[in-house]
Design a protein around this motif. Sequence first.
Motif, mmCIF file in Angstrom:
data_model
loop_
_atom_site.group_PDB
_atom_site.id
_atom_site.type_symbol
_atom_site.label_atom_id
_atom_site.label_comp_id
_atom_site.label_asym_id
_atom_site.label_seq_id
_atom_site.Cartn_x
_atom_site.Cartn_y
_atom_site.Cartn_z
ATOM 1 N N ARG A 178 0.877 -1.229 -0.208
ATOM 2 C CA ARG A 178 -0.182 -0.133 -0.165
ATOM 3 C C ARG A 178 0.972 1.334 0.005
ATOM 4 N NH1 ARG A 178 -3.085 -3.069 -1.662
ATOM 5 N NH2 ARG A 178 -5.303 -3.145 -1.011
ATOM 6 N N THR A 179 0.382 2.223 -0.619
ATOM 7 C CA THR A 179 1.056 3.476 -0.849
ATOM 8 C C THR A 179 0.694 4.190 0.475
ATOM 9 O OG1 THR A 179 1.088 3.583 -3.185
ATOM 10 C CG2 THR A 179 1.576 5.736 -1.978
ATOM 11 N N ILE A 180 1.582 4.867 1.335
ATOM 12 C CA ILE A 180 1.364 5.586 2.712
ATOM 13 C C ILE A 180 1.878 7.088 2.328
ATOM 14 C CG2 ILE A 180 1.421 5.836 4.905
ATOM 15 C CD1 ILE A 180 -0.239 3.397 4.209
ATOM 16 N N ILE A 181 1.148 8.191 2.321
ATOM 17 C CA ILE A 181 1.663 9.345 2.524
ATOM 18 C C ILE A 181 1.387 10.069 3.974
ATOM 19 C CG2 ILE A 181 1.476 11.848 1.475
ATOM 20 C CD1 ILE A 181 -0.234 10.275 -0.774
ATOM 21 N N ILE A 182 2.513 10.625 4.381
ATOM 22 C CA ILE A 182 2.587 11.397 5.730
ATOM 23 C C ILE A 182 3.010 12.766 5.578
ATOM 24 C CG2 ILE A 182 3.309 11.169 8.141
ATOM 25 C CD1 ILE A 182 3.567 8.180 7.961
ATOM 26 N N GLY A 183 2.031 13.600 6.078
ATOM 27 C CA GLY A 183 2.717 15.207 6.177
ATOM 28 C C GLY A 183 2.383 15.689 7.488
ATOM 29 N N TYR A 184 3.588 16.577 7.848
ATOM 30 C CA TYR A 184 3.496 17.291 9.164
ATOM 31 C C TYR A 184 3.492 18.792 8.882
ATOM 32 C CZ TYR A 184 5.301 18.809 13.486
ATOM 33 O OH TYR A 184 5.687 19.674 14.572
ATOM 34 N N LEU A 185 2.638 19.604 9.576
ATOM 35 C CA LEU A 185 2.512 20.882 9.502
ATOM 36 C C LEU A 185 3.601 21.686 10.163
ATOM 37 C CD1 LEU A 185 0.467 23.121 8.296
ATOM 38 C CD2 LEU A 185 -0.564 23.325 10.659
ATOM 39 N N GLY A 186 4.910 21.643 9.467
ATOM 40 C CA GLY A 186 6.056 22.126 9.853
ATOM 41 C C GLY A 186 7.117 21.582 9.150
ATOM 42 N N ALA A 233 1.508 4.497 13.671
ATOM 43 C CA ALA A 233 1.152 5.391 14.439
ATOM 44 C C ALA A 233 1.899 5.476 15.824
ATOM 45 C CB ALA A 233 -0.216 4.632 15.634
ATOM 46 N N LYS A 234 2.627 4.505 16.020
ATOM 47 C CA LYS A 234 3.850 4.532 16.963
ATOM 48 C C LYS A 234 4.822 5.519 16.554
ATOM 49 C CE LYS A 234 3.264 -0.033 18.910
ATOM 50 N NZ LYS A 234 4.001 -1.621 19.000
ATOM 51 N N GLN A 235 5.169 5.524 15.338
ATOM 52 C CA GLN A 235 6.341 6.381 14.804
ATOM 53 C C GLN A 235 5.863 7.845 14.599
ATOM 54 O OE1 GLN A 235 9.560 6.100 14.532
ATOM 55 N NE2 GLN A 235 9.329 4.254 15.660
ATOM 56 N N VAL A 236 4.460 7.800 14.088
ATOM 57 C CA VAL A 236 3.822 9.222 14.270
ATOM 58 C C VAL A 236 3.978 10.057 15.577
ATOM 59 C CG1 VAL A 236 1.871 10.663 14.125
ATOM 60 C CG2 VAL A 236 2.449 8.896 12.044
ATOM 61 N N LYS A 237 3.794 9.357 16.609
ATOM 62 C CA LYS A 237 3.828 9.835 18.101
ATOM 63 C C LYS A 237 5.166 9.840 18.361
ATOM 64 C CE LYS A 237 1.605 8.732 22.296
ATOM 65 N NZ LYS A 237 0.968 7.773 23.238
#
Length: 350
Positions: free
Chosen positions: A156-164, A316-320
Amino acid sequence: MTYKFIDLFAGIGGFRLGFEKVGFQCVFSSEIDAHAREIYFDNFGELPFGDIREISIKTIPNFDILLAGFPCQPFSIAGEKKGFNDIRGTLFFDIAKILEYHQPKVVVLENVKHFKNHDHGKTLNTILITLNKLGYTTNWALLNAIDFGVPQNRERTIIIGYLGDIEFDFNKLKKVNHKKLKDVLEDNSEEFEYLKENEYTLIENPKQQMSGLIFAGYRNKNIRVNGTRPDTQHLSRVHKQPNRIYSSQGSHPTLSSQESAGRYYLLHNGKVRKLTLKECYRLMGFSDDFKLIGSKGKLYNRVGNSIVIPMVEEIAKQVKEQLFNKDYALQYSLKPKQMSLLDLALLCSY
């Protein structure tokens, strides 16, 4: 502190389960499919809002993370303009409007493996550019469920963005040793549907593929003649996924949202049978106490359209760890840099 998320295109709650396991809290959900909404309500006590296009953005509670396994629609004018003009008329436009208004710290998007190649890569680039214009530093990767504790070859393609200015590092995701299909099978069930020996053909000395699959044989279905090359007619039995049989000593191919009959066959302990519905849900990481309601056909559709929970949990663990950790931010935030030649080329292509 408890961080909050919204669950868009929620399906039956795979994204939600993964993030809740890490301590995040869901404050809003949306899903248009009536059957999926029923299952979601039975398991979470919350009926998701319906069509995302009818959401009043102002009524969405404050949140920190937007999750969305959004459909891949044609971006008909992608490449002629930029930003919102490229996504208007698509469901991603509704995601972008919510991001623009609420400005959550993080956005996590999921799509199929070939999404990265959709419209020769223009769709992915349009989405990344749109997120960048909204202030998000983005990164994306192709992840395989088999690396996160389920014996299913599902990319699956996963895209993650951070406001910063922090770029999510996919390399920090912890991967585990591959399980085998036999590890998630039921010991005994009244639902076991065995094939008779004259209904299938096994091949000698099947070999494990790089993907972890072990193709063990095929069902003896009618040979397709039309459209086949000379001397290859017998291969028509193999080319159709529902005719294939895989060994329980390897992994399983991707469960499909289009397979409402659940025609997934495996060779286990010398016999060939279908995977049970419970085994299919185990292949996605759902626990046995997850409530399933509705017809088998719809339930096969739902599981094939879901997301693998252990993979989501690790994300989720790594996002945190990466995006809500001040110490991490001080160490890994990106320094201002000039636009690279590749970035410039991508922009010029639009």
